[in-house]
Enzyme design. Structure first.
Site, PDB file in Angstrom:
ATOM      1  N   SER A  78       4.192  -1.957  10.237  1.00 31.84           N
ATOM      2  CA  SER A  78       5.650  -1.772  10.424  1.00 31.84           C
ATOM      3  C   SER A  78       6.271  -3.008   9.871  1.00 31.84           C
ATOM      4  O   SER A  78       7.169  -3.355  10.504  1.00 31.84           O
ATOM      5  CB  SER A  78       5.804  -1.378  11.813  1.00 31.84           C
ATOM      6  OG  SER A  78       5.295  -0.086  11.995  1.00 31.84           O
ATOM      7  N   GLU A  93      -4.389  -4.633  10.744  1.00 30.62           N
ATOM      8  CA  GLU A  93      -3.541  -3.750  10.966  1.00 30.62           C
ATOM      9  C   GLU A  93      -3.953  -3.240  12.282  1.00 30.62           C
ATOM     10  O   GLU A  93      -4.893  -2.229  12.208  1.00 30.62           O
ATOM     11  CB  GLU A  93      -3.579  -2.680   9.806  1.00 30.62           C
ATOM     12  CG  GLU A  93      -3.513  -3.279   8.638  1.00 30.62           C
ATOM     13  CD  GLU A  93      -2.864  -2.323   7.582  1.00 30.62           C
ATOM     14  OE1 GLU A  93      -1.767  -2.665   6.863  1.00 30.62           O
ATOM     15  OE2 GLU A  93      -3.295  -1.287   7.190  1.00 30.62           O
ATOM     16  N   GLY A 102       3.349  -0.894   4.040  1.00 24.90           N
ATOM     17  CA  GLY A 102       3.282   0.545   3.820  1.00 24.90           C
ATOM     18  C   GLY A 102       4.666   1.106   3.466  1.00 24.90           C
ATOM     19  O   GLY A 102       5.383   0.852   2.383  1.00 24.90           O
ATOM     20  N   GLY A 103       5.393   1.965   4.352  1.00 27.32           N
ATOM     21  CA  GLY A 103       6.571   2.407   4.134  1.00 27.32           C
ATOM     22  C   GLY A 103       7.800   1.709   3.434  1.00 27.32           C
ATOM     23  O   GLY A 103       8.045   1.996   2.647  1.00 27.32           O
ATOM     24  N   ASN A 109       1.122  -1.066  -0.072  1.00 25.31           N
ATOM     25  CA  ASN A 109      -0.006   0.012  -0.227  1.00 25.31           C
ATOM     26  C   ASN A 109       0.887   1.171  -0.062  1.00 25.31           C
ATOM     27  O   ASN A 109       1.330   1.583   0.962  1.00 25.31           O
ATOM     28  CB  ASN A 109      -0.919  -0.183   1.311  1.00 25.31           C
ATOM     29  CG  ASN A 109      -1.793   1.330   1.483  1.00 25.31           C
ATOM     30  OD1 ASN A 109      -1.605   2.179   0.426  1.00 25.31           O
ATOM     31  ND2 ASN A 109      -2.184   1.268   2.515  1.00 25.31           N
ATOM     32  N   TRP A 110       0.919   1.717  -0.853  1.00 33.68           N
ATOM     33  CA  TRP A 110       1.867   3.076  -1.467  1.00 33.68           C
ATOM     34  C   TRP A 110       1.392   4.312  -0.626  1.00 33.68           C
ATOM     35  O   TRP A 110       2.115   5.331  -0.463  1.00 33.68           O
ATOM     36  CB  TRP A 110       2.107   3.156  -2.755  1.00 33.68           C
ATOM     37  CG  TRP A 110       2.892   2.259  -3.581  1.00 33.68           C
ATOM     38  CD1 TRP A 110       3.510   1.010  -2.814  1.00 33.68           C
ATOM     39  CD2 TRP A 110       3.439   2.044  -5.084  1.00 33.68           C
ATOM     40  NE1 TRP A 110       4.011   0.255  -3.953  1.00 33.68           N
ATOM     41  CE2 TRP A 110       4.091   0.997  -5.046  1.00 33.68           C
ATOM     42  CE3 TRP A 110       2.888   2.989  -5.983  1.00 33.68           C
ATOM     43  CZ2 TRP A 110       4.246   0.624  -6.331  1.00 33.68           C
ATOM     44  CZ3 TRP A 110       3.356   2.675  -7.144  1.00 33.68           C
ATOM     45  CH2 TRP A 110       4.078   1.231  -7.441  1.00 33.68           C
ATOM     46  N   LYS A 111       0.035   4.395  -0.306  1.00 31.67           N
ATOM     47  CA  LYS A 111      -0.560   5.342   0.290  1.00 31.67           C
ATOM     48  C   LYS A 111      -0.204   6.650  -0.873  1.00 31.67           C
ATOM     49  O   LYS A 111      -0.573   6.541  -1.868  1.00 31.67           O
ATOM     50  CB  LYS A 111      -0.113   5.666   1.594  1.00 31.67           C
ATOM     51  CG  LYS A 111      -0.197   4.446   2.646  1.00 31.67           C
ATOM     52  CD  LYS A 111       0.230   4.507   3.884  1.00 31.67           C
ATOM     53  CE  LYS A 111      -0.002   3.337   4.682  1.00 31.67           C
ATOM     54  NZ  LYS A 111       0.137   3.580   6.037  1.00 31.67           N
ATOM     55  N   HIS A 152      -9.314   1.124   5.292  1.00 32.38           N
ATOM     56  CA  HIS A 152      -8.032   1.482   5.996  1.00 32.38           C
ATOM     57  C   HIS A 152      -8.179   2.578   7.020  1.00 32.38           C
ATOM     58  O   HIS A 152      -9.026   3.411   6.856  1.00 32.38           O
ATOM     59  CB  HIS A 152      -7.042   1.883   4.732  1.00 32.38           C
ATOM     60  CG  HIS A 152      -5.818   1.857   5.326  1.00 32.38           C
ATOM     61  ND1 HIS A 152      -5.344   2.872   6.199  1.00 32.38           N
ATOM     62  CD2 HIS A 152      -4.667   1.086   5.129  1.00 32.38           C
ATOM     63  CE1 HIS A 152      -3.812   2.581   6.588  1.00 32.38           C
ATOM     64  NE2 HIS A 152      -3.568   1.327   6.040  1.00 32.38           N
TER      65      HIS A 152
HETATM   66  P1  13P Z   1       3.417   0.701   7.458  1.00 31.34           P
HETATM   67  O1  13P Z   1       4.057  -0.534   6.890  1.00 31.34           O
HETATM   68  O2  13P Z   1       4.075   1.932   7.000  1.00 31.34           O
HETATM   69  O3  13P Z   1       3.261   0.806   8.962  1.00 31.34           O
HETATM   70  O4  13P Z   1       1.995   0.891   7.114  1.00 31.34           O
HETATM   71  C1  13P Z   1       1.036  -0.163   7.207  1.00 31.34           C
HETATM   72  C2  13P Z   1      -0.426   0.019   6.302  1.00 31.34           C
HETATM   73  O5  13P Z   1      -0.908   0.951   7.021  1.00 31.34           O
HETATM   74  C3  13P Z   1      -0.497  -0.566   5.309  1.00 31.34           C
HETATM   75  O6  13P Z   1      -1.689  -0.330   4.867  1.00 31.34           O
END
Ligand code: 13P
Length: 246
Positions: free
Chosen positions: A208, A161, A229-230, A7-9, A85
């Site tokens: 994370s 999550e 995500g990150g 998920n690249w946000k 989300h």
């Molecule tokens: P991170 O991996 O940056 O903690 O984000 C998790 C997330 O929200 C994936 O949808």
């Protein structure tokens, strides 16, 4: 095959960077969730990875300025929708009722769904039972009225999550433990196994996950994959993540 969902946000800033990330991740166990403006380019260029929207609206068309139609996404070649989300619930005030409408609209358009659930820190601090009760309530409300028979042929996955474990840019944010998240994945499967819910949803863990801890999260049999995500935006991390044996 365990799923690696990225998920690249609201990242990266340019199509060039987006295509460079997607070409690195183009494998059949990967689902990419890029920003909507990059969907078309990424769908055109990926051969193995599947592509999803990070959000959608419950109407297919009409006077809804700025919204994203599930039918239009499907016609682009998008296969998945991320729904509920915690960032959408928090910053855009999405309620369980809205999440429920979005899941129904995604299924009706022929998209598969990853539904995100997760408890806030204040709930987890009251213990694992309180966290389970919170998750059960979210699942029941979000999936209300959704019968497996109505949506045959669609996939439903749940991404667990915990909100307190999602990194907001902090370099060393604590993740949940693989043991606790596997327990929660088992609980989610048990909650959704009796009819009328869609049977046997896959459960992913998110919060994370990075190159260092991914192997531990993929090890338990209850966890069918991860939603990252990150770390999926940093090329060095991404290469290591993709080289992890599950
Ligand atoms: P991170 O991996 O940056 O903690 O984000 C998790 C997330 O929200 C994936 O949808």
């Amino acid at each position: 095959m365990k799923i690696l969902a990225f998920n690249w946000k609201l990242n990266p800033l340019t199509e060039r960077e987006a295509l460079s990330l997607s070409s690195l991740s183009d494998r059949k166990d990967v689902i990419l969730f890029p920003p909507a403006v990059f969907l078309d380019a990424i769908v055109q260029r990926t051969k193995r990875a599947e592509v999803g929207v990070q959000n959608l609206f419950w109407e297919a068309e009409g006077a809804f300025t700025g919204e994203l139609s599930p039918v239009m996404a499907k016609s682009l070649g998008v296969r998945w929708a991320l729904v509920g989300h915690s960032e959408r619930r928090r910053y855009f005030e999405e309620t369980d009722e809205m999440v429920n409408k979005k899941i129904k609209a995604a299924f009706a358009a022929g998209l598969n769904v990853i539904l995100c659930v997760g408890e806030p820190r204040s709930v987890r601090e009251r213990g694992i039972r309180a966290a389970r009760a919170f998750i059960r309530k979210q699942l029941v409300s979000d999936l209300s009225g959704i019968r497996s028979s109505e949506f045959k042929g669609r996939d439903l996955a749940i991404a667990y999550e915990p909100i307190w474990a999602i990194s907001e840019g902090a370099a060393h944010h604590p993740s949940d433990t693989p043991k606790d998240s596997a327990e929660m994945a088992k609980f989610i499967k048990q909650t959704l196994s009796p009819k009328p819910y869609p049977l046997n949803p896959k459960v992913l863990y998110g919060g994370s996950v990075n190159a260092k801890n991914i192997a531990a999260f993929l090890r338990p049999k209850e966890i069918d994959g991860v939603l990252i995500g990150g770390a999926s935006l940093q090329k060095k991390e991404l290469v290591k993540i993709l080289s992890t044996k599950s």
